[in-house]
Design a protein around this motif. Structure first.
Motif, PDB file in Angstrom:
ATOM      1  N   ILE A  34      15.212  -0.447 -52.316  1.00  0.00           N
ATOM      2  CA  ILE A  34      16.509   0.170 -52.030  1.00  0.00           C
ATOM      3  C   ILE A  34      16.300   1.681 -52.084  1.00  0.00           C
ATOM      4  O   ILE A  34      16.537   2.316 -53.108  1.00  0.00           O
ATOM      5  N   PRO A  35      15.820   2.262 -50.980  1.00  0.00           N
ATOM      6  CA  PRO A  35      15.538   3.702 -51.000  1.00  0.00           C
ATOM      7  C   PRO A  35      16.818   4.520 -50.896  1.00  0.00           C
ATOM      8  O   PRO A  35      17.772   4.134 -50.219  1.00  0.00           O
ATOM      9  N   GLY A  36      16.812   5.632 -51.576  1.00  0.00           N
ATOM     10  CA  GLY A  36      17.924   6.571 -51.465  1.00  0.00           C
ATOM     11  C   GLY A  36      17.562   7.658 -50.468  1.00  0.00           C
ATOM     12  O   GLY A  36      16.401   7.869 -50.139  1.00  0.00           O
ATOM     13  N   THR A  37      18.581   8.348 -49.982  1.00  0.00           N
ATOM     14  CA  THR A  37      18.335   9.450 -49.054  1.00  0.00           C
ATOM     15  C   THR A  37      19.550  10.350 -48.991  1.00  0.00           C
ATOM     16  O   THR A  37      20.649   9.953 -49.372  1.00  0.00           O
ATOM     17  N   ARG A  38      19.339  11.542 -48.483  1.00  0.00           N
ATOM     18  CA  ARG A  38      20.435  12.506 -48.340  1.00  0.00           C
ATOM     19  C   ARG A  38      20.658  12.920 -46.889  1.00  0.00           C
ATOM     20  O   ARG A  38      21.513  13.736 -46.618  1.00  0.00           O
ATOM     21  N   SER A  39      19.862  12.379 -45.978  1.00  0.00           N
ATOM     22  CA  SER A  39      20.031  12.804 -44.589  1.00  0.00           C
ATOM     23  C   SER A  39      19.696  11.666 -43.630  1.00  0.00           C
ATOM     24  O   SER A  39      18.924  10.771 -43.956  1.00  0.00           O
ATOM     25  N   ALA A  40      20.283  11.757 -42.436  1.00  0.00           N
ATOM     26  CA  ALA A  40      20.034  10.739 -41.416  1.00  0.00           C
ATOM     27  C   ALA A  40      18.564  10.732 -40.999  1.00  0.00           C
ATOM     28  O   ALA A  40      17.997   9.673 -40.727  1.00  0.00           O
ATOM     29  N   GLY A  41      17.946  11.890 -40.969  1.00  0.00           N
ATOM     30  CA  GLY A  41      16.529  11.969 -40.605  1.00  0.00           C
ATOM     31  C   GLY A  41      15.645  11.202 -41.571  1.00  0.00           C
ATOM     32  O   GLY A  41      14.685  10.548 -41.161  1.00  0.00           O
ATOM     33  N   ARG A  42      15.980  11.260 -42.837  1.00  0.00           N
ATOM     34  CA  ARG A  42      15.199  10.522 -43.842  1.00  0.00           C
ATOM     35  C   ARG A  42      15.422   9.019 -43.715  1.00  0.00           C
ATOM     36  O   ARG A  42      14.514   8.226 -43.959  1.00  0.00           O
ATOM     37  N   VAL A  43      16.632   8.623 -43.325  1.00  0.00           N
ATOM     38  CA  VAL A  43      16.892   7.196 -43.092  1.00  0.00           C
ATOM     39  C   VAL A  43      15.976   6.694 -41.983  1.00  0.00           C
ATOM     40  O   VAL A  43      15.322   5.657 -42.120  1.00  0.00           O
ATOM     41  N   GLU A  44      15.906   7.437 -40.891  1.00  0.00           N
ATOM     42  CA  GLU A  44      15.038   7.057 -39.777  1.00  0.00           C
ATOM     43  C   GLU A  44      13.584   6.992 -40.219  1.00  0.00           C
ATOM     44  O   GLU A  44      12.852   6.073 -39.840  1.00  0.00           O
ATOM     45  N   GLU A  45      13.165   7.972 -41.019  1.00  0.00           N
ATOM     46  CA  GLU A  45      11.784   7.973 -41.515  1.00  0.00           C
ATOM     47  C   GLU A  45      11.512   6.710 -42.329  1.00  0.00           C
ATOM     48  O   GLU A  45      10.507   6.024 -42.117  1.00  0.00           O
ATOM     49  N   LYS A  46      12.412   6.385 -43.233  1.00  0.00           N
ATOM     50  CA  LYS A  46      12.191   5.251 -44.124  1.00  0.00           C
ATOM     51  C   LYS A  46      12.264   3.917 -43.398  1.00  0.00           C
ATOM     52  O   LYS A  46      11.532   2.989 -43.730  1.00  0.00           O
ATOM     53  N   VAL A  47      13.093   3.821 -42.379  1.00  0.00           N
ATOM     54  CA  VAL A  47      13.154   2.595 -41.580  1.00  0.00           C
ATOM     55  C   VAL A  47      11.800   2.344 -40.912  1.00  0.00           C
ATOM     56  O   VAL A  47      11.386   1.200 -40.739  1.00  0.00           O
ATOM     57  N   GLY A  48      11.088   3.417 -40.583  1.00  0.00           N
ATOM     58  CA  GLY A  48       9.767   3.289 -39.973  1.00  0.00           C
ATOM     59  C   GLY A  48       8.770   2.558 -40.853  1.00  0.00           C
ATOM     60  O   GLY A  48       7.770   2.029 -40.363  1.00  0.00           O
ATOM     61  N   ALA A  49       9.036   2.468 -42.146  1.00  0.00           N
ATOM     62  CA  ALA A  49       8.134   1.756 -43.054  1.00  0.00           C
ATOM     63  C   ALA A  49       8.073   0.273 -42.726  1.00  0.00           C
ATOM     64  O   ALA A  49       7.057  -0.378 -42.972  1.00  0.00           O
ATOM     65  N   ALA A  50       9.136  -0.265 -42.164  1.00  0.00           N
ATOM     66  CA  ALA A  50       9.162  -1.690 -41.826  1.00  0.00           C
ATOM     67  C   ALA A  50       8.141  -2.027 -40.743  1.00  0.00           C
ATOM     68  O   ALA A  50       7.695  -3.178 -40.656  1.00  0.00           O
ATOM     69  N   ASP A  51       7.764  -1.043 -39.938  1.00  0.00           N
ATOM     70  CA  ASP A  51       6.788  -1.263 -38.870  1.00  0.00           C
ATOM     71  C   ASP A  51       5.355  -0.982 -39.314  1.00  0.00           C
ATOM     72  O   ASP A  51       4.416  -1.248 -38.575  1.00  0.00           O
TER      73      ASP A  51
END
Length: 92
Positions: free
Chosen positions: A42-59
């Motif tokens: 359950i990663p936390g984030t403060r920006s939409a850009g970081r959300v996109e970065e973290k979603v990339g971990a699934a790939d």
């Protein structure tokens, strides 16, 4: 000496992440995802850009060699305790 050991481990993990064209955050999340279906990061984030970065971990697919290397770098998950012993509560 634990601080220095953890800094060196962080450098090695960053190099390993870079070799996979991943950020350290993506690499850490990919490692968590590789631990099994019973682990849900359950990663936390403060920006939409970081959300996109973290979603990339699934790939990001970590090989057995990658997982072995991570275990070599951090055989116990880190060096030293998170807190000094005097700050750890005694629950007994």
């Amino acid at each position: 000496g634990n601080f220095e050991k953890n800094v060196e481990a962080t450098v090695q993990l960053a190099e390993l992440a870079a070799s996979k064209d991943a950020t350290v955050a993506q690499f850490a999340l990919a490692w968590l995802l590789a631990q099994g279906e019973h682990i849900v990061p359950i990663p936390g984030t403060r920006s939409a850009g970081r959300v996109e970065e973290k979603v990339g971990a699934a790939d990001l697919v970590l090989s057995e060699a990658d997982l072995s290397r991570i275990s070599e770098i951090l055989p116990l998950g880190g060096f030293g305790s998170r807190y000094p012993e005097a700050m750890i509560p005694n629950w007994q």
